[in-house]
Motif scaffolding. Structure first.
Motif, PDB file in Angstrom:
ATOM      1  N   ASN A  41      35.914  50.724  31.931  1.00 25.31           N
ATOM      2  CA  ASN A  41      36.016  50.217  33.298  1.00 25.31           C
ATOM      3  C   ASN A  41      36.982  51.027  34.141  1.00 25.31           C
ATOM      4  OD1 ASN A  41      38.442  49.364  32.251  1.00 25.31           O
ATOM      5  ND2 ASN A  41      38.314  47.307  33.082  1.00 25.31           N
ATOM      6  N   LEU A  95      28.048  49.607  44.445  1.00 26.05           N
ATOM      7  CA  LEU A  95      28.370  49.696  43.017  1.00 26.05           C
ATOM      8  C   LEU A  95      27.623  48.690  42.148  1.00 26.05           C
ATOM      9  CD1 LEU A  95      32.261  50.310  43.169  1.00 26.05           C
ATOM     10  CD2 LEU A  95      30.421  52.010  43.088  1.00 26.05           C
ATOM     11  N   ASP A 155      34.991  44.567  36.650  1.00 24.69           N
ATOM     12  CA  ASP A 155      36.379  44.917  36.903  1.00 24.69           C
ATOM     13  C   ASP A 155      36.511  46.424  36.712  1.00 24.69           C
ATOM     14  OD1 ASP A 155      39.157  45.327  36.832  1.00 24.69           O
ATOM     15  OD2 ASP A 155      39.513  43.382  35.901  1.00 24.69           O
ATOM     16  N   LEU A 156      36.685  47.147  37.800  1.00 27.37           N
ATOM     17  CA  LEU A 156      36.713  48.607  37.767  1.00 27.37           C
ATOM     18  C   LEU A 156      38.000  49.141  38.372  1.00 27.37           C
ATOM     19  CD1 LEU A 156      33.139  49.331  39.125  1.00 27.37           C
ATOM     20  CD2 LEU A 156      33.952  50.001  36.876  1.00 27.37           C
ATOM     21  N   THR A 157      38.471  50.239  37.804  1.00 27.38           N
ATOM     22  CA  THR A 157      39.576  50.982  38.396  1.00 27.38           C
ATOM     23  C   THR A 157      39.092  52.403  38.609  1.00 27.38           C
ATOM     24  OG1 THR A 157      41.231  49.628  37.291  1.00 27.38           O
ATOM     25  CG2 THR A 157      41.959  51.766  38.119  1.00 27.38           C
ATOM     26  N   TRP A 177      36.975  52.164  51.310  1.00 27.24           N
ATOM     27  CA  TRP A 177      36.476  51.519  50.095  1.00 27.24           C
ATOM     28  C   TRP A 177      37.484  50.516  49.562  1.00 27.24           C
ATOM     29  CZ3 TRP A 177      35.447  56.853  47.418  1.00 27.24           C
ATOM     30  CH2 TRP A 177      34.503  57.570  48.163  1.00 27.24           C
ATOM     31  N   TRP A 231      36.756  46.483  49.057  1.00 23.93           N
ATOM     32  CA  TRP A 231      36.793  45.803  47.763  1.00 23.93           C
ATOM     33  C   TRP A 231      37.919  44.783  47.668  1.00 23.93           C
ATOM     34  CZ3 TRP A 231      32.696  45.318  45.113  1.00 23.93           C
ATOM     35  CH2 TRP A 231      31.709  46.293  45.157  1.00 23.93           C
ATOM     36  N   LYS A 287      33.034  41.574  42.503  1.00 25.92           N
ATOM     37  CA  LYS A 287      33.602  42.553  41.579  1.00 25.92           C
ATOM     38  C   LYS A 287      35.048  42.784  41.970  1.00 25.92           C
ATOM     39  CE  LYS A 287      29.824  45.840  40.581  1.00 25.92           C
ATOM     40  NZ  LYS A 287      29.686  46.212  39.179  1.00 25.92           N
ATOM     41  N   THR A 288      35.854  43.152  40.991  1.00 31.64           N
ATOM     42  CA  THR A 288      37.198  43.614  41.277  1.00 31.64           C
ATOM     43  C   THR A 288      37.168  45.128  41.135  1.00 31.64           C
ATOM     44  OG1 THR A 288      38.194  41.595  40.436  1.00 31.64           O
ATOM     45  CG2 THR A 288      39.615  43.535  40.565  1.00 31.64           C
ATOM     46  N   VAL A 289      37.419  45.826  42.221  1.00 26.53           N
ATOM     47  CA  VAL A 289      37.419  47.288  42.207  1.00 26.53           C
ATOM     48  C   VAL A 289      38.738  47.765  42.806  1.00 26.53           C
ATOM     49  CG1 VAL A 289      36.263  49.397  42.986  1.00 26.53           C
ATOM     50  CG2 VAL A 289      34.896  47.358  42.469  1.00 26.53           C
ATOM     51  N   ARG A 290      39.509  48.452  41.975  1.00 25.54           N
ATOM     52  CA  ARG A 290      40.767  49.023  42.432  1.00 25.54           C
ATOM     53  C   ARG A 290      40.537  50.509  42.730  1.00 25.54           C
ATOM     54  NH1 ARG A 290      41.528  45.356  39.042  1.00 25.54           N
ATOM     55  NH2 ARG A 290      41.162  46.631  37.215  1.00 25.54           N
TER      56      ARG A 290
END
Length: 108
Positions: free
Chosen positions: A16, A59, A66-68, A92, A96, A102-105
């Protein structure tokens, strides 16, 4: 040109965290290719800033919730490309931060 291995990590769909190494990126097309290959952008990605912004605020093709996304070496990208990338990353990130699907950092 430098070997591609300096720009991308192997794609691991179960991970992730994705790291984008921007050292050596001098043109928008190289940045688009880096993001496209790393995140496996869908076929409809049109290779423009607007198309990239659309994809990066979607995405949905990535199964992780859950993405970083870490962008390293932005200071080494020449202007005005550095500012363009910074503006997109900020767009972006703001998008987010307001989402719950979604959790996108976005780190840079």
């Amino acid at each position: 040109p430098a070997p591609l291995r300096h720009f991308t990590m192997p794609i691991r769909p179960t991970r992730n965290e994705h790291i984008f190494r921007l050292h050596g990126i001098k043109y928008s097309r190289a940045f688009f290719k880096l993001v496209q290959q790393t995140l496996m952008l869908p076929d409809y990605f049109g290779g423009s800033w607007n198309a990239l912004d659309d994809c990066m605020r979607d995405l949905s093709w990535l199964p992780e919730h859950d993405l970083t996304l870490t962008f390293q070496g932005l200071a080494h990208v020449p202007q005005p490309l550095q500012m363009q990338i910074t503006d997109s990353l900020a767009l972006w990130r703001a998008y987010w931060q307001a989402q719950t699907v979604k959790t996108v950092r976005i780190l840079f």
